[in-house]
Design a protein around this motif. Sequence first.
Motif, short mmCIF file in Angstrom:
data_model
loop_
_atom_site.label_atom_id
_atom_site.label_comp_id
_atom_site.label_asym_id
_atom_site.label_seq_id
_atom_site.Cartn_x
_atom_site.Cartn_y
_atom_site.Cartn_z
N GLY A 293 -24.79 14.29 -57.39
CA GLY A 293 -25.17 15.52 -58.06
C GLY A 293 -26.50 16.02 -57.55
N GLY A 294 -26.88 17.23 -57.99
CA GLY A 294 -28.16 17.77 -57.58
C GLY A 294 -28.03 18.93 -56.61
N VAL A 295 -29.17 19.43 -56.17
CA VAL A 295 -29.22 20.61 -55.30
C VAL A 295 -28.56 20.34 -53.96
CG1 VAL A 295 -30.74 22.25 -54.13
CG2 VAL A 295 -31.32 21.45 -56.43
N MET A 296 -28.96 19.22 -53.31
CA MET A 296 -28.43 18.93 -51.99
C MET A 296 -26.93 18.61 -52.07
SD MET A 296 -31.19 19.62 -50.55
CE MET A 296 -30.46 19.57 -48.93
N TYR A 297 -26.52 17.95 -53.14
CA TYR A 297 -25.09 17.66 -53.36
C TYR A 297 -24.30 18.96 -53.40
CZ TYR A 297 -20.87 16.34 -55.98
OH TYR A 297 -19.57 16.17 -56.39
N GLU A 298 -24.77 19.94 -54.16
CA GLU A 298 -24.06 21.21 -54.27
C GLU A 298 -24.05 21.97 -52.94
OE1 GLU A 298 -22.20 21.90 -56.65
OE2 GLU A 298 -22.93 20.66 -58.31
N CYS A 299 -25.13 21.88 -52.19
CA CYS A 299 -25.17 22.52 -50.87
C CYS A 299 -24.08 21.95 -49.97
CB CYS A 299 -26.54 22.32 -50.21
SG CYS A 299 -27.86 23.36 -50.87
N VAL A 300 -23.95 20.62 -49.97
CA VAL A 300 -22.92 19.98 -49.14
C VAL A 300 -21.53 20.35 -49.63
CG1 VAL A 300 -21.91 17.77 -48.47
CG2 VAL A 300 -24.40 18.06 -48.44
#
Length: 412
Positions: A293-300
């Motif tokens: 989860g998190g910002v980088m997770y959503e970017c990927v």
Amino acid sequence: MQISREIELEGHIIDSGIMTLVFDRIMDMGGNFEILTFDVGKKKTDASYARLKVSAADETQLEAILSELYRLGAHLPVVADARLVPAEGDRIVPKDFYSTTNHRTYVKYEGEWLSVEDIEMDCLIVVDPVAQRACCTPLSKLTKGSLVVVGEDGVKVDYPERPREKSRFEFMQGTVSPERPSETLIEKIATEIVEVKRSGGKIVLVGGPAIIHTGGGPALAKLVHDGYIDALFAGNALATHDIESNLFGTSLGMDIKTAKLVTGGHKHHIYAISEVMRAGSIKNAVEQGIVTGGVMYECVRHNVPFVLAGSIRDDGPLPDVITDVMEAQDAMRKHLKGAKMVLMVATLLHSVAVGNCLPSSVKTLCVDINPASLTKLMDRGTSQAIGIVSDAGTFFPMLAKKLDELSEKING
């Protein structure tokens, strides 16, 4: 005895304040002016025209004044072709090269006005005679033999004018103050974001690690998930602490929910970097279920490109961080193409860097807890930026809430 030269101005030069800027610049630099012709548009949509005689004590002073006025959109009554000089070597500029602004610019070549492509401030203009193109070129990209525009003859700048229709952000312009209704401003920003996305526009976020430290990470991750962010620019720290918060619930060793330091928490960001190193990349860490989860997770997960530009103070850094600053510049320029709006939140250095690569036509919003950071960005040339004094932990949750409300209203 003074020497003089005539210049012309045209467009919406009164209500945009351009005439006042011209008068102030002439007087501040010790010159004089005489208005020869002034045709004022009778309606809001009508353009105006002015012809001025600018005088100075000598040629050097006059040229200095005119150089400033050209950048405000003034031009000579009769414009000759731009003068082109070949660069004698890679990254070696000709004497008296033209240094660009971030405003829409044109170059006269063989009697035709060429629009300068990819305009940004503090670059050169290179003309390709075969393709009949003029390109804004950073010094790092200048190659031997390139035809560089020299002097200011044959160059025309379109200084940004006040929009004919009332801008949603217009009342925010001009000053930076913490004494403003944050919720009202954020609601207007949310409306602007929705309109940009509905028109197919691209929105880029420039973010600092304070977004994670102050608890704004989940709201930003939601914005990425919901499709409001098309590219993310940051440094090693934002990505590292975002991943740390997912793995350990901390940021810089502090529990984000309780704001208390965790025993051994000062090592958490190093563990986070190490786990991504083991996986090989942030994308691999997501796909292997390490980061969930998190910002980088959503970017990927949503194929949102990110550029992580490194600095000399970085731990690690993460394997995705670009440590060559010129390579990072190129990556940012690539993803800035076509951007209609840029949000800069809690990161002065990255904001100034990105601002230097932006045309003045791009809607730019800077959010920072320190009013001086907002002023600094504008002073460094990003004059189109508007500022909100707020911490990221307040800004993003409220923005996400307003976007949800607008989405519900639109979708019934």
